[in-house]
Design a protein around this motif. Structure first.
Motif, PDB file in Angstrom:
ATOM      1  N   ARG A  89     -11.907  -9.180   3.089  1.00  0.00           N
ATOM      2  CA  ARG A  89     -11.134 -10.093   2.236  1.00  0.00           C
ATOM      3  C   ARG A  89      -9.711  -9.550   2.143  1.00  0.00           C
ATOM      4  NH1 ARG A  89     -10.816  -7.116  -2.350  1.00  0.00           N
ATOM      5  NH2 ARG A  89     -12.454  -5.582  -2.613  1.00  0.00           N
ATOM      6  N   LEU A  90      -8.745 -10.443   2.148  1.00  0.00           N
ATOM      7  CA  LEU A  90      -7.345 -10.049   2.073  1.00  0.00           C
ATOM      8  C   LEU A  90      -7.038  -9.470   0.695  1.00  0.00           C
ATOM      9  CD1 LEU A  90      -4.567  -9.968   3.440  1.00  0.00           C
ATOM     10  CD2 LEU A  90      -4.172 -12.254   2.534  1.00  0.00           C
ATOM     11  N   THR A  91      -6.489  -8.263   0.660  1.00  0.00           N
ATOM     12  CA  THR A  91      -6.172  -7.620  -0.613  1.00  0.00           C
ATOM     13  C   THR A  91      -4.706  -7.248  -0.758  1.00  0.00           C
ATOM     14  OG1 THR A  91      -6.721  -5.422   0.244  1.00  0.00           O
ATOM     15  CG2 THR A  91      -8.493  -6.654  -0.853  1.00  0.00           C
ATOM     16  N   LEU A  92      -3.961  -7.197   0.360  1.00  0.00           N
ATOM     17  CA  LEU A  92      -2.590  -6.675   0.272  1.00  0.00           C
ATOM     18  C   LEU A  92      -1.727  -7.214   1.395  1.00  0.00           C
ATOM     19  CD1 LEU A  92      -0.574  -4.623  -1.007  1.00  0.00           C
ATOM     20  CD2 LEU A  92      -1.630  -2.869   0.435  1.00  0.00           C
ATOM     21  N   GLU A  93      -0.489  -7.570   1.038  1.00  0.00           N
ATOM     22  CA  GLU A  93       0.536  -7.927   2.021  1.00  0.00           C
ATOM     23  C   GLU A  93       1.699  -6.968   1.866  1.00  0.00           C
ATOM     24  OE1 GLU A  93       1.861 -12.092   2.814  1.00  0.00           O
ATOM     25  OE2 GLU A  93       0.375 -12.562   1.253  1.00  0.00           O
ATOM     26  N   PHE A  94       2.154  -6.391   2.988  1.00  0.00           N
ATOM     27  CA  PHE A  94       3.357  -5.564   3.024  1.00  0.00           C
ATOM     28  C   PHE A  94       4.529  -6.429   3.474  1.00  0.00           C
ATOM     29  CE2 PHE A  94      -0.082  -2.515   4.121  1.00  0.00           C
ATOM     30  CZ  PHE A  94       0.073  -1.643   3.062  1.00  0.00           C
ATOM     31  N   PHE A  95       5.728  -6.143   2.971  1.00  0.00           N
ATOM     32  CA  PHE A  95       6.954  -6.864   3.339  1.00  0.00           C
ATOM     33  C   PHE A  95       6.776  -8.374   3.130  1.00  0.00           C
ATOM     34  CE2 PHE A  95       7.044  -2.916   5.795  1.00  0.00           C
ATOM     35  CZ  PHE A  95       8.326  -2.445   5.531  1.00  0.00           C
ATOM     36  N   SER A  96       6.166  -8.752   2.015  1.00  0.00           N
ATOM     37  CA  SER A  96       5.871 -10.167   1.775  1.00  0.00           C
ATOM     38  C   SER A  96       7.133 -11.027   1.718  1.00  0.00           C
ATOM     39  CB  SER A  96       5.065 -10.339   0.489  1.00  0.00           C
ATOM     40  OG  SER A  96       5.809  -9.912  -0.629  1.00  0.00           O
ATOM     41  N   ASP A  97       8.252 -10.434   1.331  1.00  0.00           N
ATOM     42  CA  ASP A  97       9.500 -11.197   1.285  1.00  0.00           C
ATOM     43  C   ASP A  97      10.077 -11.440   2.681  1.00  0.00           C
ATOM     44  OD1 ASP A  97       9.885  -8.384   1.305  1.00  0.00           O
ATOM     45  OD2 ASP A  97      11.892  -8.563   0.459  1.00  0.00           O
ATOM     46  N   SER A 126       7.018  -6.421  -1.881  1.00  0.00           N
ATOM     47  CA  SER A 126       8.301  -6.748  -1.262  1.00  0.00           C
ATOM     48  C   SER A 126       8.696  -5.606  -0.318  1.00  0.00           C
ATOM     49  CB  SER A 126       9.366  -6.912  -2.339  1.00  0.00           C
ATOM     50  OG  SER A 126       9.608  -5.644  -2.947  1.00  0.00           O
ATOM     51  N   THR A 127       9.777  -5.796   0.411  1.00  0.00           N
ATOM     52  CA  THR A 127      10.293  -4.736   1.279  1.00  0.00           C
ATOM     53  C   THR A 127      10.558  -3.477   0.473  1.00  0.00           C
ATOM     54  OG1 THR A 127      11.274  -6.327   2.807  1.00  0.00           O
ATOM     55  CG2 THR A 127      12.211  -4.098   2.802  1.00  0.00           C
ATOM     56  N   GLU A 128      11.252  -3.622  -0.643  1.00  0.00           N
ATOM     57  CA  GLU A 128      11.576  -2.468  -1.495  1.00  0.00           C
ATOM     58  C   GLU A 128      10.310  -1.762  -1.990  1.00  0.00           C
ATOM     59  OE1 GLU A 128      13.698  -1.643  -5.788  1.00  0.00           O
ATOM     60  OE2 GLU A 128      14.426  -3.333  -4.586  1.00  0.00           O
ATOM     61  N   GLU A 129       9.337  -2.537  -2.437  1.00  0.00           N
ATOM     62  CA  GLU A 129       8.085  -1.946  -2.946  1.00  0.00           C
ATOM     63  C   GLU A 129       7.286  -1.260  -1.831  1.00  0.00           C
ATOM     64  OE1 GLU A 129       7.003  -4.991  -6.581  1.00  0.00           O
ATOM     65  OE2 GLU A 129       6.715  -5.666  -4.500  1.00  0.00           O
ATOM     66  N   GLU A 181       9.075   1.989  -0.916  1.00  0.00           N
ATOM     67  CA  GLU A 181       8.850   2.939  -2.010  1.00  0.00           C
ATOM     68  C   GLU A 181       7.438   3.525  -1.942  1.00  0.00           C
ATOM     69  OE1 GLU A 181       8.291   2.496  -6.743  1.00  0.00           O
ATOM     70  OE2 GLU A 181      10.203   1.746  -5.951  1.00  0.00           O
ATOM     71  N   MET A 182       6.455   2.680  -1.660  1.00  0.00           N
ATOM     72  CA  MET A 182       5.076   3.156  -1.582  1.00  0.00           C
ATOM     73  C   MET A 182       4.908   4.176  -0.450  1.00  0.00           C
ATOM     74  SD  MET A 182       1.564   1.030  -1.151  1.00  0.00           S
ATOM     75  CE  MET A 182       1.423   1.071   0.615  1.00  0.00           C
ATOM     76  N   PHE A 183       5.466   3.889   0.722  1.00  0.00           N
ATOM     77  CA  PHE A 183       5.333   4.816   1.846  1.00  0.00           C
ATOM     78  C   PHE A 183       6.167   6.073   1.635  1.00  0.00           C
ATOM     79  CE2 PHE A 183       3.731   1.003   4.037  1.00  0.00           C
ATOM     80  CZ  PHE A 183       2.529   1.533   4.468  1.00  0.00           C
ATOM     81  N   THR A 184       7.291   5.958   0.968  1.00  0.00           N
ATOM     82  CA  THR A 184       8.099   7.137   0.675  1.00  0.00           C
ATOM     83  C   THR A 184       7.364   8.055  -0.285  1.00  0.00           C
ATOM     84  OG1 THR A 184      10.117   5.846   0.991  1.00  0.00           O
ATOM     85  CG2 THR A 184      10.337   7.912  -0.195  1.00  0.00           C
ATOM     86  N   GLU A 185       6.707   7.473  -1.285  1.00  0.00           N
ATOM     87  CA  GLU A 185       5.914   8.269  -2.217  1.00  0.00           C
ATOM     88  C   GLU A 185       4.755   8.940  -1.507  1.00  0.00           C
ATOM     89  OE1 GLU A 185       4.752   5.649  -5.370  1.00  0.00           O
ATOM     90  OE2 GLU A 185       6.794   5.530  -6.178  1.00  0.00           O
TER      91      GLU A 185
END
Length: 144
Positions: free
Chosen positions: A104-112, A128-131, A134-138
Motif C-alpha cells: 500500500r502506498l505510504t509515502l511520496e518524496f518530492f511531491s511538489d 515536499s522537496t525541502e522536507e 531535510e529527511m535525508f540530511t538528518e
C-alpha cells in the motif's frame, strides 16, 4: 518465528530475478528529476529487509550522484532499484513484483515536483522537496 513474507520478482525479460523478505511491503513513490528520467514517471519502491536481498542475473548499476546508484537489467533495461552508495541499501522497484507485492502506498518524496499530468490518490504522507532533503540530511547526520 518471523512474520516476514518472501517476495520474488523479476525484470521484464526474466533474466534478473530478485528475492527479499518484508514484514510490511509498503510502497514509496519518488518524483525527483532523476527518478522521473530513469523510469519515465515516478519511481515506486517496495519496503523490504535489505539484509535478505538476493539478486541473480545480469544486473548492472549506474552511479547517478554522489550518494546514489540506479540498478537495471543488462538485457532488457528494466529498472531494478534505487540504491544508496554509503550503505549499499537497494530500494527495489515495485514493478518487479506481481501486484507490487500487495503493498500500500505510504509515502511520496518530492511531491511538489509531481508533474501536473498525474497525481497519486489516497491518504498517505507527502513530502515536499525541502522536507525530503531535510529527511535525508538528518539520516546522513545520524550515520556519522
Amino acid at each position: 518465528m518471523s512474520d516476514k513474507k518472501l517476495l520474488n520478482g523479476r525484470c521484464l525479460c526474466g533474466a534478473v530475478t530478485v528475492s527479499v523478505q518484508s514484514d510490511d511491503p509498503r510502497l514509496r513513490a519518488c518524483h525527483c528529476d532523476m527518478c522521473r528520467r530513469h523510469t519515465s514517471a515516478m519511481f515506486m519502491s517496495v519496503d523490504a529487509d535489505p539484509a535478505t536481498l538476493t539478486v541473480e542475473g545480469p544486473a548492472q548499476s549506474y552511479v547517478s550522484s554522489d550518494w546514489a546508484e540506479r540498478g537495471f537489467c543488462g538485457t532488457c533495461g528494466s529498472t531494478l532499484w534505487y540504491g544508496t552508495t554509503h550503505d549499499g541499501v537497494r530500494h527495489l522497484a515495485a514493478g518487479l513484483f506481481d501486484d507490487a507485492a500487495g503493498g500500500r502506498l505510504t509515502l511520496e518524496f518530492f511531491s511538489d515536483r509531481c508533474p501536473t499530468g498525474y497525481a497519486l490518490a489516497g491518504d498517505h504522507r507527502r513530502l515536499s522537496t525541502e522536507e525530503t532533503i531535510e529527511m535525508f540530511t538528518e539520516a546522513d547526520a545520524t550515520d556519522d
